[in-house]
Design a protein around this motif. Structure first.
Motif, PDB file in Angstrom:
ATOM      1  N   LYS A  24       0.933  -1.146   0.045  1.00  0.00           N
ATOM      2  CA  LYS A  24       0.111  -0.163  -0.211  1.00  0.00           C
ATOM      3  C   LYS A  24       0.929   1.172  -0.029  1.00  0.00           C
ATOM      4  O   LYS A  24       1.745   1.425   0.720  1.00  0.00           O
ATOM      5  CB  LYS A  24      -0.897  -0.017   1.178  1.00  0.00           C
ATOM      6  CG  LYS A  24      -1.937   0.881   1.130  1.00  0.00           C
ATOM      7  CD  LYS A  24      -3.057   0.848   2.092  1.00  0.00           C
ATOM      8  CE  LYS A  24      -2.631   0.397   3.559  1.00  0.00           C
ATOM      9  NZ  LYS A  24      -3.858   0.454   4.533  1.00  0.00           N
ATOM     10  N   VAL A  25       0.653   2.098  -0.845  1.00  0.00           N
ATOM     11  CA  VAL A  25       1.457   3.245  -1.024  1.00  0.00           C
ATOM     12  C   VAL A  25       0.466   4.404  -0.728  1.00  0.00           C
ATOM     13  O   VAL A  25      -0.560   4.644  -1.458  1.00  0.00           O
ATOM     14  CB  VAL A  25       2.073   3.548  -2.332  1.00  0.00           C
ATOM     15  CG1 VAL A  25       2.811   4.823  -2.414  1.00  0.00           C
ATOM     16  CG2 VAL A  25       2.898   2.264  -2.716  1.00  0.00           C
ATOM     17  N   ILE A  26       0.791   5.288   0.273  1.00  0.00           N
ATOM     18  CA  ILE A  26       0.102   6.416   0.613  1.00  0.00           C
ATOM     19  C   ILE A  26       0.751   7.768   0.371  1.00  0.00           C
ATOM     20  O   ILE A  26       1.791   7.855   0.995  1.00  0.00           O
ATOM     21  CB  ILE A  26      -0.360   6.199   2.314  1.00  0.00           C
ATOM     22  CG1 ILE A  26      -1.142   4.879   2.404  1.00  0.00           C
ATOM     23  CG2 ILE A  26      -1.255   7.380   2.826  1.00  0.00           C
ATOM     24  CD1 ILE A  26      -1.200   4.428   3.721  1.00  0.00           C
ATOM     25  N   HIS A  27       0.204   8.392  -0.205  1.00  0.00           N
ATOM     26  CA  HIS A  27       0.506   9.961  -0.360  1.00  0.00           C
ATOM     27  C   HIS A  27      -0.457  10.908   0.114  1.00  0.00           C
ATOM     28  O   HIS A  27      -1.454  10.750  -0.654  1.00  0.00           O
ATOM     29  CB  HIS A  27       1.163  10.061  -1.697  1.00  0.00           C
ATOM     30  CG  HIS A  27       1.360  11.706  -1.826  1.00  0.00           C
ATOM     31  ND1 HIS A  27       2.505  12.172  -1.334  1.00  0.00           N
ATOM     32  CD2 HIS A  27       0.900  12.557  -2.463  1.00  0.00           C
ATOM     33  CE1 HIS A  27       2.583  13.757  -1.669  1.00  0.00           C
ATOM     34  NE2 HIS A  27       1.475  13.713  -2.601  1.00  0.00           N
ATOM     35  N   ASP A  28      -0.311  11.588   1.214  1.00  0.00           N
ATOM     36  CA  ASP A  28      -1.636  12.481   1.615  1.00  0.00           C
ATOM     37  C   ASP A  28      -2.747  11.570   1.817  1.00  0.00           C
ATOM     38  O   ASP A  28      -2.704  10.874   2.454  1.00  0.00           O
ATOM     39  CB  ASP A  28      -1.550  13.533   0.598  1.00  0.00           C
ATOM     40  CG  ASP A  28      -2.151  14.755   1.405  1.00  0.00           C
ATOM     41  OD1 ASP A  28      -2.064  15.899   0.614  1.00  0.00           O
ATOM     42  OD2 ASP A  28      -2.527  14.793   2.546  1.00  0.00           O
ATOM     43  N   THR A  29      -3.655  11.894   0.847  1.00  0.00           N
ATOM     44  CA  THR A  29      -5.108  11.246   1.198  1.00  0.00           C
ATOM     45  C   THR A  29      -5.039  10.170  -0.100  1.00  0.00           C
ATOM     46  O   THR A  29      -6.045   9.591   0.081  1.00  0.00           O
ATOM     47  CB  THR A  29      -6.212  12.095   1.220  1.00  0.00           C
ATOM     48  OG1 THR A  29      -6.128  12.816  -0.117  1.00  0.00           O
ATOM     49  CG2 THR A  29      -6.183  13.260   2.396  1.00  0.00           C
ATOM     50  N   ILE A  30      -4.280  10.038  -0.683  1.00  0.00           N
ATOM     51  CA  ILE A  30      -4.273   9.239  -1.921  1.00  0.00           C
ATOM     52  C   ILE A  30      -3.847   7.810  -1.274  1.00  0.00           C
ATOM     53  O   ILE A  30      -2.465   7.824  -0.980  1.00  0.00           O
ATOM     54  CB  ILE A  30      -3.567   9.823  -3.232  1.00  0.00           C
ATOM     55  CG1 ILE A  30      -4.408  10.855  -3.778  1.00  0.00           C
ATOM     56  CG2 ILE A  30      -3.472   8.481  -4.335  1.00  0.00           C
ATOM     57  CD1 ILE A  30      -3.398  11.640  -4.756  1.00  0.00           C
ATOM     58  N   VAL A  31      -4.449   6.701  -1.581  1.00  0.00           N
ATOM     59  CA  VAL A  31      -3.806   5.479  -1.401  1.00  0.00           C
ATOM     60  C   VAL A  31      -3.961   4.461  -2.549  1.00  0.00           C
ATOM     61  O   VAL A  31      -4.920   4.410  -3.360  1.00  0.00           O
ATOM     62  CB  VAL A  31      -4.878   4.948  -0.387  1.00  0.00           C
ATOM     63  CG1 VAL A  31      -4.373   3.228   0.269  1.00  0.00           C
ATOM     64  CG2 VAL A  31      -4.879   5.689   1.004  1.00  0.00           C
ATOM     65  N   GLU A  32      -2.777   4.206  -2.937  1.00  0.00           N
ATOM     66  CA  GLU A  32      -2.755   3.086  -4.135  1.00  0.00           C
ATOM     67  C   GLU A  32      -2.186   1.641  -3.571  1.00  0.00           C
ATOM     68  O   GLU A  32      -1.431   1.659  -2.448  1.00  0.00           O
ATOM     69  CB  GLU A  32      -1.537   3.435  -4.857  1.00  0.00           C
ATOM     70  CG  GLU A  32      -2.031   4.469  -5.784  1.00  0.00           C
ATOM     71  CD  GLU A  32      -2.698   4.510  -6.887  1.00  0.00           C
ATOM     72  OE1 GLU A  32      -3.169   5.153  -7.801  1.00  0.00           O
ATOM     73  OE2 GLU A  32      -2.812   3.253  -7.401  1.00  0.00           O
ATOM     74  N   LYS A  33      -2.977   0.580  -4.218  1.00  0.00           N
ATOM     75  CA  LYS A  33      -2.021  -0.766  -3.548  1.00  0.00           C
ATOM     76  C   LYS A  33      -1.799  -1.266  -4.799  1.00  0.00           C
ATOM     77  O   LYS A  33      -2.225  -1.379  -5.843  1.00  0.00           O
ATOM     78  CB  LYS A  33      -3.703  -1.550  -3.107  1.00  0.00           C
ATOM     79  CG  LYS A  33      -4.086  -1.125  -1.851  1.00  0.00           C
ATOM     80  CD  LYS A  33      -4.963  -2.137  -1.416  1.00  0.00           C
ATOM     81  CE  LYS A  33      -5.688  -1.832  -0.156  1.00  0.00           C
ATOM     82  NZ  LYS A  33      -6.592  -2.795   0.312  1.00  0.00           N
TER      83      LYS A  33
END
Lengths: 202, 203
Positions: free
Chosen positions: B122-131
């Motif tokens: 899981k990659v989280i940048h600020d409020t963006i979450v990418e799996k």
């Protein structure tokens, strides 16, 4: 193949049977061949180990057992063109050399000089001489002790000793000479004029 | 030298001192003394009379069948390879709740964490979450920069209010607040401009 036919086979033929163990059916045959080789050589090997390991009989028994396990492990190294006895005694010599390294059974640089106590009692002096000779042989360095024991205690020929030690005939002779020289250095107090009366060289 | 020792040995073993001919005797005496020659012969004769303890060898004990796995000796390199595979497998297939690798960038704070699903990150940048599905967590560590680019370049949705990554923000500091222009009085080019008083007199 029955036990009777195995008795008729040479050492090298038996060893080939031990090497040829590739299937469960030949496993039994290989085992019988190894047992026959044990029957032929175990006593001589035990005697050799007793002499090389400073008369430690229990250790010598262990070494005989371990040697035959090594034969099974290293059977692929046996050359059927060569004599089995030279191969098995070469393994035995190497085991003794390894034992010396691990347990420090090496000669002292200043061998003990045994002083005779009773010069007028010839039988007592002979006993002392023999005891001193035992001690001197025990104190020999491994290569000298190996050739001396094989020649004068196990009665191998010079050519056989050369095969076992994988050295030339000249090397065997010079090692024997130096071994004897080392022993005489610790026994020089014994008057050699007693030789003709008490000792005869065969 | 070896030839001399070899010949000397042959003579000692085969002949007494009296049996040596003149040439052999002179050879022997050139190497060792008569006393030593006799003593060496005495030693060899005595050695053949030595007695040692006679013992009967024990029966041969052969190992029965195959050794158990644990009793077999295993080469060291195989042990090391097995241990490495165990560690890698444990690292790849095990995952703990809430475990994370926090990778921070000065300009774009980024959090990378392992999820409960093996192989998923899981990659989280600020409020963006990418799996993202990765072959191994090792790839997360090794390809972090690539991962960040994957998140920002390939994502389809963008925030309404998010500034473009192409925008170079100017750091705010006191230099920006300082005026660097000249006053009208000091500006030499002002003389080329018409005087304000002239505008009033023009009809």
């Amino acid at each position: 193949m029955g036990k009777y036919s195995q008795i008729q086979q040479s050492d090298e033929e038996l060893m080939v049977q031990v090497m040829g163990h590739q299937s469960p059916s030949s496993a039994k045959q290989a085992e019988l061949a190894l047992v026959e080789l044990h029957a032929r050589y175990s006593k001589k090997l035990l005697g050799y180990f007793i002499k090389m390991l400073n008369k430690d009989v229990a250790l010598a028994q262990d070494f005989v057992q371990e040697l035959f396990l090594k034969i099974m492990e290293k059977k692929h190294l046996f050359d059927p063109e060569k004599k089995f006895y030279s191969w098995v005694f070469a393994i035995a010599s190497n085991m003794c050399k390894t034992a010396y390294r691990h347990h420090g059974k090496t000669i002292s640089l200043n061998p003990e000089v045994v002083q005779p106590t009773a010069l007028d009692d010839s039988s007592l002096e002979k006993k002392e001489f023999i005891a001193a000779l035992h001690k001197s042989i025990e104190n020999l360095e491994h290569y000298h002790k190996t050739v001396f024991v094989l020649r004068y205690l196990e009665h191998f020929s010079l050519n056989e000793i050369a095969e076992i030690t994988e050295s030339s005939l000249g090397t065997v002779k010079s090692r024997l000479f130096y071994a004897t020289k080392k022993i005489t250095e610790s026994l020089r107090h014994y008057d050699p004029s007693f030789e003709t009366a008490l000792f005869k060289l065969n | 030298m070896e030839d001399h020792m070899s010949r000397l040995f042959d003579l000692i073993e085969s002949k007494s001192f009296e049996e040596l001919d003149s040439e052999e005797r002179s050879f022997v005496l050139s190497e060792i003394s008569e006393e030593e020659y006799r003593l060496q012969r005495k030693v060899l004769a005595s050695a053949e009379e030595l007695q040692f303890e006679e013992a009967e060898p024990l029966p041969l004990v052969l190992p029965k069948g195959n050794k158990p796995v644990l009793a077999r000796s295993v080469p060291l390199y195989q042990v090391l390879i097995g241990a490495a595979c165990l560690l890698i497998g444990f690292f790849v297939f095990s995952s703990k709740q809430g475990s994370s690798i926090d990778i921070r960038f000065l300009e774009n704070p980024l959090q990378v964490s392992l999820t409960n699903t093996p192989g998923e990150v899981k990659v989280i940048h600020d409020t963006i979450v990418e799996k993202l599905n990765l072959r191994s967590p090792i790839q997360v560590v090794r390809d972090t920069i690539t991962l960040v680019q994957t998140v920002f370049v390939n994502r389809n949705e963008t925030r309404m209010l998010e500034a473009s990554t192409a925008l170079n923000s100017i750091p705010l500091d006191k230099n920006l607040l300082e005026t660097k222009t000249l006053s009208a009085k000091e500006d030499g080019s002002m003389r080329f401009l018409p005087m304000l008083n002239d505008f009033g007199s023009m009809k």
